[in-house]
Design an enzyme around this catalytic site. Sequence first.
Site, PDB file in Angstrom:
ATOM      1  N   GLU A  81      42.939  17.709  22.590  1.00  0.00           N
ATOM      2  CA  GLU A  81      42.827  18.360  21.278  1.00  0.00           C
ATOM      3  C   GLU A  81      41.407  18.485  20.749  1.00  0.00           C
ATOM      4  OE1 GLU A  81      45.653  16.877  18.423  1.00  0.00           O
ATOM      5  OE2 GLU A  81      47.300  17.797  19.513  1.00  0.00           O
ATOM      6  N   GLU A 127      52.243  17.875  24.774  1.00  0.00           N
ATOM      7  CA  GLU A 127      52.857  17.191  23.629  1.00  0.00           C
ATOM      8  C   GLU A 127      53.748  18.171  22.885  1.00  0.00           C
ATOM      9  OE1 GLU A 127      50.159  15.172  20.902  1.00  0.00           O
ATOM     10  OE2 GLU A 127      48.944  14.432  22.567  1.00  0.00           O
TER      11      GLU A 127
HETATM   12  C1  BGP Z   1      48.487  14.960  18.232  1.00  0.00           C
HETATM   13  C2  BGP Z   1      47.755  13.867  18.936  1.00  0.00           C
HETATM   14  C3  BGP Z   1      48.585  12.658  19.224  1.00  0.00           C
HETATM   15  C4  BGP Z   1      49.658  12.348  18.196  1.00  0.00           C
HETATM   16  C5  BGP Z   1      50.338  13.576  17.627  1.00  0.00           C
HETATM   17  C6  BGP Z   1      51.172  13.290  16.394  1.00  0.00           C
HETATM   18  O1  BGP Z   1      47.583  15.679  17.465  1.00  0.00           O
HETATM   19  O2  BGP Z   1      47.203  14.297  20.161  1.00  0.00           O
HETATM   20  O3  BGP Z   1      47.702  11.607  19.478  1.00  0.00           O
HETATM   21  O4  BGP Z   1      49.228  11.466  17.244  1.00  0.00           O
HETATM   22  O5  BGP Z   1      49.433  14.582  17.313  1.00  0.00           O
HETATM   23  O6  BGP Z   1      50.353  13.193  15.279  1.00  0.00           O
HETATM   24  P1  BGP Z   1      50.599  12.189  14.101  1.00  0.00           P
HETATM   25  O7  BGP Z   1      50.737  10.851  14.746  1.00  0.00           O
HETATM   26  O8  BGP Z   1      49.418  12.303  13.216  1.00  0.00           O
HETATM   27  O9  BGP Z   1      51.841  12.641  13.439  1.00  0.00           O
END
Ligand code: BGP
Length: 468
Positions: A161, A369
């Site tokens: 990201e 993801e």
């Molecule tokens: C993405 C990241 C992850 C994870 C996910 C969920 O941006 O790569 O590391 O955290 O988002 O985000 P959050 O935990 O802020 O809801």
Amino acid sequence: SSIAFPKNFFWAASTAAYQFEGAHLEDGKTLSIVDKNINPNYANTSVTSDHYHRFEEDVALMKELGIKAYRFSISWPRVLPNGRGEVNQKGIDFYKKLINELRANDIEPLATIYHFDLPACLQEEYGGWSSRKIIDDFAYFCKVLFKYLGGQVKYWFTINEQSNMFLLPYLMEFNKELPLEKQKYEMNHIMTLAHAKAIQLCREMVPDAQIGPAIGLSPNYPETCRPEDIQAAREADDFRTYLFTDLYMYGRYRDNVWRYMEENGITPTIQEGDMELLQSAKPDLLGINYYQSRVVKYASETMGNKDMTINVHGKKGETEFEVVPGIYQGSSNPYLEKTDWDWEIDSIGLRTLLNDLNDRYQIPIIITENGIGGVDKLTDDEKVHDQYRIDYLKMHLEQCRLAIGDGIQLIGYCPWSFMDLLSTTSGFRKRYGFVYVNRTDNDLKELRRIKKDSYYWYQEVIRSEICD
Ligand code: BGP
């Protein structure tokens, strides 16, 4: 229907080191910038899900779930406590043991090299990603990984990201004395060079591996059919998607983004050889993190520049949208349901995004993801009824299947996350896993693992390769 998931599809799941391992100062590991900057109102990174001590039990749960591949990240300060120089044998050993355990269970390791956790010492020494010195240090870290783990790991993701580090300043440290926008574009350039170096090194040291970035992306929809809004949505894609993907794939800056930077005096410093390096390092695949789509409308020149404020409390309506004057401003989508954290649920947007990327690049894609964060409750009889998560994943998988029918070379799907882990903004209140971890922000309890309803659902999806 007649569209099937391809043979050898990676049915998988994702995690990241600082959110999952814990042991943040154990066996030689030093602090990363996220360890230091994590929101102090919630749990910190010291224990998280305690995966560092329970990885064998966790891999057994992966095996039982049936996943064919597992995406995790490698902590830079665990492997190189000084950011460079001497390798921490205990750090390398941890990843070797994890990878051996995965291989012994027929689970393909998918390794992310950088997932937000820069060694804090490099931030202090020269300002981390703001300095070109980091390119050599990052390249050294990559060499160490390819040397010690390259024999076993054949899928690598360079940087997680880059697009969001750019959008959400809490993932980076900026110099408060200097203009923020200028620093962001400079860091983005430096980070892309580091990513390209990693690809070059991978080609030399692990020629049979595949490597690419993992990018967080959302398609941008126009708020209305006003031509100004349509144009704003196209430009939002240019600034928030194609800026990154064109750099990765073609080694070039989008003309309109470059012009915006010039007009605002915030162009990154380009040295001789930079663009050649970027052009020479074409990825083998794109990892896409997808959670939601976005809506934008035209923003007049006279508006002030504004970063997005994200919802950290899980109370609806806290999000404030981004403004890029003269280009676009964010807005909310009245047609979509939102999570308590204001994330807009839009499975069709995933198909749209995959098609946009495929039209442009024709490259294999893996969803690195995708998932939904929410509050989960453990019942008295030790169950977690997370039907909302099943609904979310089911819809998105169905759109993946349709995208495969559209001709997208989709090679895998890694829901976020395999198990509950620390949310960077909201601690353990906001959970994503198939497996519940019995703890809260303040009470570690016994960190026991409990399979949620979604675990059994995903198990059946993988077994049957049918997603309903
Ligand atoms: C993405 C990241 C992850 C994870 C996910 C969920 O941006 O790569 O590391 O955290 O988002 O985000 P959050 O935990 O802020 O809801």
